[in-house]
Write a protein that holds these residues in place. Structure first.
Motif, PDB file in Angstrom:
ATOM      1  N   ALA A  39     -49.686 -53.774  52.869  1.00 37.19           N
ATOM      2  CA  ALA A  39     -50.588 -53.990  51.729  1.00 37.19           C
ATOM      3  C   ALA A  39     -49.859 -53.751  50.405  1.00 37.19           C
ATOM      4  CB  ALA A  39     -51.810 -53.085  51.841  1.00 37.19           C
ATOM      5  N   LEU A  40     -49.055 -52.694  50.338  1.00 34.98           N
ATOM      6  CA  LEU A  40     -48.306 -52.396  49.123  1.00 34.98           C
ATOM      7  C   LEU A  40     -47.308 -53.508  48.807  1.00 34.98           C
ATOM      8  CD1 LEU A  40     -47.364 -50.543  46.799  1.00 34.98           C
ATOM      9  CD2 LEU A  40     -45.792 -49.492  48.438  1.00 34.98           C
ATOM     10  N   LEU A  41     -46.545 -53.918  49.803  1.00 37.30           N
ATOM     11  CA  LEU A  41     -45.549 -54.972  49.584  1.00 37.30           C
ATOM     12  C   LEU A  41     -46.208 -56.297  49.228  1.00 37.30           C
ATOM     13  CD1 LEU A  41     -43.072 -54.084  52.463  1.00 37.30           C
ATOM     14  CD2 LEU A  41     -42.698 -53.774  50.006  1.00 37.30           C
ATOM     15  N   THR A  42     -47.323 -56.602  49.853  1.00 37.27           N
ATOM     16  CA  THR A  42     -48.056 -57.827  49.528  1.00 37.27           C
ATOM     17  C   THR A  42     -48.505 -57.802  48.074  1.00 37.27           C
ATOM     18  OG1 THR A  42     -48.791 -58.085  51.822  1.00 37.27           O
ATOM     19  CG2 THR A  42     -50.070 -59.241  50.131  1.00 37.27           C
ATOM     20  N   HIS A  43     -49.021 -56.672  47.630  1.00 38.09           N
ATOM     21  CA  HIS A  43     -49.441 -56.531  46.230  1.00 38.09           C
ATOM     22  C   HIS A  43     -48.251 -56.681  45.280  1.00 38.09           C
ATOM     23  CE1 HIS A  43     -51.448 -55.137  42.637  1.00 38.09           C
ATOM     24  NE2 HIS A  43     -50.502 -54.225  42.493  1.00 38.09           N
ATOM     25  N   GLN A  44     -47.128 -56.037  45.608  1.00 36.80           N
ATOM     26  CA  GLN A  44     -45.947 -56.123  44.749  1.00 36.80           C
ATOM     27  C   GLN A  44     -45.427 -57.557  44.657  1.00 36.80           C
ATOM     28  OE1 GLN A  44     -43.492 -53.134  46.634  1.00 36.80           O
ATOM     29  NE2 GLN A  44     -44.128 -51.568  45.175  1.00 36.80           N
ATOM     30  N   ILE A  45     -45.467 -58.293  45.752  1.00 37.37           N
ATOM     31  CA  ILE A  45     -45.043 -59.698  45.745  1.00 37.37           C
ATOM     32  C   ILE A  45     -45.965 -60.511  44.846  1.00 37.37           C
ATOM     33  CG2 ILE A  45     -44.917 -61.794  47.173  1.00 37.37           C
ATOM     34  CD1 ILE A  45     -43.900 -59.909  49.461  1.00 37.37           C
ATOM     35  N   GLU A  46     -47.261 -60.261  44.932  1.00 32.80           N
ATOM     36  CA  GLU A  46     -48.225 -60.985  44.086  1.00 32.80           C
ATOM     37  C   GLU A  46     -47.965 -60.720  42.609  1.00 32.80           C
ATOM     38  OE1 GLU A  46     -51.936 -59.583  45.651  1.00 32.80           O
ATOM     39  OE2 GLU A  46     -51.870 -60.961  47.366  1.00 32.80           O
ATOM     40  N   VAL A  47     -47.659 -59.469  42.251  1.00 23.02           N
ATOM     41  CA  VAL A  47     -47.377 -59.128  40.851  1.00 23.02           C
ATOM     42  C   VAL A  47     -46.127 -59.859  40.372  1.00 23.02           C
ATOM     43  CG1 VAL A  47     -46.651 -57.243  39.314  1.00 23.02           C
ATOM     44  CG2 VAL A  47     -48.549 -56.900  40.909  1.00 23.02           C
ATOM     45  N   GLY A  49     -42.603 -76.691  45.040  1.00 24.99           N
ATOM     46  CA  GLY A  49     -43.726 -75.921  44.530  1.00 24.99           C
ATOM     47  C   GLY A  49     -43.257 -74.904  43.515  1.00 24.99           C
ATOM     48  N   ILE A  50     -44.131 -73.995  43.177  1.00 25.77           N
ATOM     49  CA  ILE A  50     -43.847 -73.002  42.141  1.00 25.77           C
ATOM     50  C   ILE A  50     -42.645 -72.136  42.489  1.00 25.77           C
ATOM     51  CG2 ILE A  50     -44.778 -70.935  41.004  1.00 25.77           C
ATOM     52  CD1 ILE A  50     -47.555 -72.293  41.231  1.00 25.77           C
ATOM     53  N   THR A  51     -42.607 -71.622  43.714  1.00 27.29           N
ATOM     54  CA  THR A  51     -41.521 -70.715  44.094  1.00 27.29           C
ATOM     55  C   THR A  51     -40.170 -71.426  44.087  1.00 27.29           C
ATOM     56  OG1 THR A  51     -43.055 -69.431  45.443  1.00 27.29           O
ATOM     57  CG2 THR A  51     -40.706 -69.136  45.893  1.00 27.29           C
ATOM     58  N   LEU A  52     -40.115 -72.618  44.682  1.00 24.69           N
ATOM     59  CA  LEU A  52     -38.845 -73.350  44.728  1.00 24.69           C
ATOM     60  C   LEU A  52     -38.417 -73.801  43.330  1.00 24.69           C
ATOM     61  CD1 LEU A  52     -36.521 -74.413  46.362  1.00 24.69           C
ATOM     62  CD2 LEU A  52     -37.897 -76.429  46.937  1.00 24.69           C
ATOM     63  N   ALA A  53     -39.365 -74.244  42.520  1.00 24.38           N
ATOM     64  CA  ALA A  53     -39.034 -74.661  41.150  1.00 24.38           C
ATOM     65  C   ALA A  53     -38.456 -73.485  40.354  1.00 24.38           C
ATOM     66  CB  ALA A  53     -40.269 -75.229  40.459  1.00 24.38           C
ATOM     67  N   ALA A  54     -39.075 -72.323  40.483  1.00 21.80           N
ATOM     68  CA  ALA A  54     -38.568 -71.142  39.777  1.00 21.80           C
ATOM     69  C   ALA A  54     -37.188 -70.757  40.308  1.00 21.80           C
ATOM     70  CB  ALA A  54     -39.535 -69.976  39.932  1.00 21.80           C
ATOM     71  N   THR A  55     -36.988 -70.851  41.607  1.00 23.30           N
ATOM     72  CA  THR A  55     -35.680 -70.523  42.198  1.00 23.30           C
ATOM     73  C   THR A  55     -34.609 -71.461  41.661  1.00 23.30           C
ATOM     74  OG1 THR A  55     -36.738 -69.709  44.213  1.00 23.30           O
ATOM     75  CG2 THR A  55     -34.402 -70.270  44.362  1.00 23.30           C
ATOM     76  N   ILE A  56     -34.886 -72.758  41.659  1.00 23.32           N
ATOM     77  CA  ILE A  56     -33.912 -73.730  41.147  1.00 23.32           C
ATOM     78  C   ILE A  56     -33.619 -73.458  39.684  1.00 23.32           C
ATOM     79  CG2 ILE A  56     -33.566 -76.173  40.567  1.00 23.32           C
ATOM     80  CD1 ILE A  56     -35.211 -76.817  43.140  1.00 23.32           C
ATOM     81  N   GLU A 110     -44.843 -62.644  41.582  1.00 17.69           N
ATOM     82  CA  GLU A 110     -45.142 -64.074  41.497  1.00 17.69           C
ATOM     83  C   GLU A 110     -45.929 -64.404  40.238  1.00 17.69           C
ATOM     84  OE1 GLU A 110     -47.025 -64.818  45.282  1.00 17.69           O
ATOM     85  OE2 GLU A 110     -45.114 -65.382  46.208  1.00 17.69           O
ATOM     86  N   GLN A 111     -46.863 -63.533  39.848  1.00 15.88           N
ATOM     87  CA  GLN A 111     -47.634 -63.753  38.620  1.00 15.88           C
ATOM     88  C   GLN A 111     -46.735 -63.701  37.399  1.00 15.88           C
ATOM     89  OE1 GLN A 111     -50.701 -60.774  38.775  1.00 15.88           O
ATOM     90  NE2 GLN A 111     -51.865 -61.843  40.363  1.00 15.88           N
ATOM     91  N   LYS A 112     -45.787 -62.763  37.386  1.00 19.75           N
ATOM     92  CA  LYS A 112     -44.868 -62.649  36.245  1.00 19.75           C
ATOM     93  C   LYS A 112     -43.947 -63.862  36.161  1.00 19.75           C
ATOM     94  CE  LYS A 112     -45.137 -57.733  35.831  1.00 19.75           C
ATOM     95  NZ  LYS A 112     -44.575 -56.616  35.151  1.00 19.75           N
ATOM     96  N   ILE A 113     -43.476 -64.335  37.301  1.00 21.57           N
ATOM     97  CA  ILE A 113     -42.635 -65.536  37.316  1.00 21.57           C
ATOM     98  C   ILE A 113     -43.444 -66.721  36.801  1.00 21.57           C
ATOM     99  CG2 ILE A 113     -41.479 -67.216  38.811  1.00 21.57           C
ATOM    100  CD1 ILE A 113     -40.603 -64.814  40.560  1.00 21.57           C
ATOM    101  N   GLN A 114     -44.661 -66.864  37.298  1.00 24.14           N
ATOM    102  CA  GLN A 114     -45.541 -67.963  36.870  1.00 24.14           C
ATOM    103  C   GLN A 114     -45.751 -67.918  35.356  1.00 24.14           C
ATOM    104  OE1 GLN A 114     -47.548 -70.039  39.163  1.00 24.14           O
ATOM    105  NE2 GLN A 114     -48.352 -71.202  37.460  1.00 24.14           N
ATOM    106  N   ALA A 115     -46.015 -66.742  34.822  1.00 25.96           N
ATOM    107  CA  ALA A 115     -46.252 -66.605  33.383  1.00 25.96           C
ATOM    108  C   ALA A 115     -44.998 -66.933  32.580  1.00 25.96           C
ATOM    109  CB  ALA A 115     -46.736 -65.192  33.061  1.00 25.96           C
ATOM    110  N   SER A 116     -43.837 -66.604  33.113  1.00 21.69           N
ATOM    111  CA  SER A 116     -42.594 -66.820  32.369  1.00 21.69           C
ATOM    112  C   SER A 116     -42.186 -68.285  32.299  1.00 21.69           C
ATOM    113  CB  SER A 116     -41.453 -65.990  32.970  1.00 21.69           C
ATOM    114  OG  SER A 116     -41.039 -66.543  34.198  1.00 21.69           O
ATOM    115  N   VAL A 117     -42.697 -69.103  33.202  1.00 21.53           N
ATOM    116  CA  VAL A 117     -42.310 -70.518  33.223  1.00 21.53           C
ATOM    117  C   VAL A 117     -43.472 -71.448  32.891  1.00 21.53           C
ATOM    118  CG1 VAL A 117     -40.405 -70.197  34.838  1.00 21.53           C
ATOM    119  CG2 VAL A 117     -42.684 -70.671  35.728  1.00 21.53           C
TER     120      VAL A 117
END
Length: 116
Positions: free
Chosen positions: A55-63, A88-95, A65-72
């Motif tokens: 649960a903790l790691l899932t929450h940290q991943i969500e946070v 998608g969002i994750t691959l686009a941010a990685t590239i 991902e939200q910060k990455i989304q906001a930054s791009v």
């Protein structure tokens, strides 16, 4: 590590007449489920602590991902990458972040070579 834990849980649960659980099903278990599955108090405590960690790691991943989304959010390179089928969002941010400034590549061939 999680794969090992998953197989340990599946060994214990199937030995006690329960079905094997996949990762998503393990995440859905609650305290009552755990008490039914794990009769041994040490195994029960271990399973409860593992679910807390999940649960903790899932929450940290969500946070993150939200910060990455906001930054791009208003980034033209990111928007163009999202238009490519299969990206998608994750691959686009990685590239975007792994490649750096795309204009530094003088051709598609050089960019493709960098990506290998």
């Amino acid at each position: 590590m999680f794969k090992f834990k998953n197989s340990v849980y599946n060994n214990v649960t199937t030995r006690n007449g329960w079905k094997a659980f996949n990762r998503n099903e393990i995440k859905q278990l609650d305290d009552d489920d755990l008490k039914l599955i794990f009769k041994d108090p040490y195994l029960l405590t271990h399973a409860e602590q593992d679910l807390e960690r999940i649960a903790l790691l899932t929450h940290q991943i969500e946070v993150i991902e939200q910060k990455i989304q906001a930054s791009v959010e208003h980034d033209s390179v990111f928007d163009r990458l999202l238009k490519i089928p299969g990206i998608g969002i994750t691959l686009a941010a990685t590239i975007k972040y792994e490649s750096g400034e795309i204009s530094r590549f003088s051709s598609l061939k050089k960019f493709s070579s960098y990506c290998r």
